[in-house]
Design a protein around this motif. Structure first.
Motif, PDB file in Angstrom:
ATOM      1  N   LEU A  28      12.470 -68.014  40.435  1.00 55.80           N
ATOM      2  CA  LEU A  28      11.367 -68.777  41.033  1.00 55.80           C
ATOM      3  C   LEU A  28      11.822 -69.548  42.264  1.00 55.80           C
ATOM      4  O   LEU A  28      11.061 -69.691  43.233  1.00 55.80           O
ATOM      5  CB  LEU A  28      10.775 -69.735  39.995  1.00 55.80           C
ATOM      6  CG  LEU A  28      10.041 -69.070  38.827  1.00 55.80           C
ATOM      7  CD1 LEU A  28       9.704 -70.084  37.746  1.00 55.80           C
ATOM      8  CD2 LEU A  28       8.780 -68.354  39.303  1.00 55.80           C
ATOM      9  N   ALA A  29      13.059 -70.029  42.247  1.00 56.55           N
ATOM     10  CA  ALA A  29      13.586 -70.717  43.426  1.00 56.55           C
ATOM     11  C   ALA A  29      13.741 -69.761  44.597  1.00 56.55           C
ATOM     12  O   ALA A  29      13.705 -70.165  45.755  1.00 56.55           O
ATOM     13  CB  ALA A  29      14.922 -71.375  43.098  1.00 56.55           C
ATOM     14  N   GLY A  30      13.895 -68.481  44.286  1.00 63.70           N
ATOM     15  CA  GLY A  30      14.021 -67.459  45.326  1.00 63.70           C
ATOM     16  C   GLY A  30      12.706 -66.801  45.671  1.00 63.70           C
ATOM     17  O   GLY A  30      12.687 -65.730  46.284  1.00 63.70           O
ATOM     18  N   THR A  31      11.596 -67.391  45.248  1.00 65.22           N
ATOM     19  CA  THR A  31      10.226 -66.938  45.537  1.00 65.22           C
ATOM     20  C   THR A  31       9.875 -65.611  44.871  1.00 65.22           C
ATOM     21  O   THR A  31       8.937 -64.933  45.293  1.00 65.22           O
ATOM     22  CB  THR A  31       9.957 -66.839  47.067  1.00 65.22           C
ATOM     23  OG1 THR A  31      10.697 -65.728  47.615  1.00 65.22           O
ATOM     24  CG2 THR A  31      10.330 -68.127  47.775  1.00 65.22           C
ATOM     25  N   HIS A  32      10.613 -65.239  43.836  1.00 66.93           N
ATOM     26  CA  HIS A  32      10.260 -64.031  43.078  1.00 66.93           C
ATOM     27  C   HIS A  32       9.231 -64.376  41.997  1.00 66.93           C
ATOM     28  O   HIS A  32       9.096 -65.535  41.597  1.00 66.93           O
ATOM     29  CB  HIS A  32      11.504 -63.424  42.428  1.00 66.93           C
ATOM     30  CG  HIS A  32      12.575 -63.043  43.394  1.00 66.93           C
ATOM     31  ND1 HIS A  32      12.444 -61.983  44.260  1.00 66.93           N
ATOM     32  CD2 HIS A  32      13.795 -63.590  43.642  1.00 66.93           C
ATOM     33  CE1 HIS A  32      13.534 -61.879  44.999  1.00 66.93           C
ATOM     34  NE2 HIS A  32      14.367 -62.845  44.655  1.00 66.93           N
ATOM     35  N   ARG A  33       8.545 -63.356  41.515  1.00 63.12           N
ATOM     36  CA  ARG A  33       7.616 -63.554  40.406  1.00 63.12           C
ATOM     37  C   ARG A  33       8.374 -63.434  39.088  1.00 63.12           C
ATOM     38  O   ARG A  33       9.324 -62.661  38.966  1.00 63.12           O
ATOM     39  CB  ARG A  33       6.482 -62.533  40.448  1.00 63.12           C
ATOM     40  CG  ARG A  33       5.557 -62.699  41.630  1.00 63.12           C
ATOM     41  CD  ARG A  33       4.244 -61.954  41.403  1.00 63.12           C
ATOM     42  NE  ARG A  33       4.451 -60.556  41.046  1.00 63.12           N
ATOM     43  CZ  ARG A  33       3.537 -59.781  40.476  1.00 63.12           C
ATOM     44  NH1 ARG A  33       2.346 -60.270  40.181  1.00 63.12           N
ATOM     45  NH2 ARG A  33       3.800 -58.519  40.203  1.00 63.12           N
TER      46      ARG A  33
END
Length: 205
Positions: A28-33
């Motif tokens: 989530l910190a890496g903008t993944h789902r």
């Protein structure tokens, strides 16, 4: 989250929850789902895909609701899960892999599609080195089957050998399928799992 995952000290299920929470935070910190799909005898209620660091608490709260109950039935559960997957991404399977039917057919649906599969094989210290002495009646926590045993050095040596063989079988199966296989004990720190084991194998970059 089968009944066997609730066993051990530290609990395999509690360890799996912490590992899943840590992996979700990184994603989530890496903008993944991130989505979470627990299963035992069948698929349980999922957490549908979320995105953004602000969803970390939502994921953690969901993981806390998961309880250990029922037998493992990987084949239909993972087949149904695979039908819900679309696109590409990484699938982390966190499990003790205890399934009476074996995991060969259970893992096979994950071969389809463009997914990287990482299997975190969690066993507890009690699984690998139980503190048994004297006479015992063992009860299978998933189906209730009972076996009476008298513990001896020879029996314990055979048990340790069986556990090593089981680990080896799961590793060879994952390698044959092209999956990353990582054995881990529930007494290993999550920091060590994340920073050393997963990064050293290139799973986390």
């Amino acid at each position: 989250a089968s009944h066997s995952m609730g066993m051990g000290e530290p609990s395999k299920l509690e360890y799996a929850k912490k590992a899943a929470a840590a992996l979700a935070y990184v994603a989530l910190a890496g903008t993944h789902r991130v989505a979470v799909q627990p299963f035992a005898g069948d698929l349980l209620e999922p957490l549908n895909p979320v995105r953004g660091k602000q969803q970390v608490q939502l994921v953690s709260n969901f993981l806390e609701t998961i309880e250990a109950d029922g037998p493992t039935n990987a084949k239909p559960s993972i087949a149904k899960f695979r039908q819900r997957l679309h696109g590409s991404g990484v699938v982390f399977l966190i499990s003790d892999l205890f399934d009476r039917a074996g995991m060969e057919e259970g893992l096979k649906p994950l071969l389809a599609g463009k997914f990287e599969v990482v299997v975190l094989h969690v066993l507890s210290p009690d699984d690998e080195e139980p503190a048994w002495e004297g006479d015992w009646q063992l009860v299978d926590v998933e189906d209730g089957e009972k076996v009476s045993i008298s513990v001896s050095d020879r029996l314990m040596d055979g048990y340790r050998k069986m556990v090593r063989q089981f680990r080896g079988e799961q590793q060879r199966l994952c390698e044959r399928y092209g999956f990353d296989y990582l054995p881990v004990r529930s007494d290993v720190s999550i920091d060590s799992l994340m920073m050393h084991s997963l990064r050293a194998r290139g799973v986390l970059r």
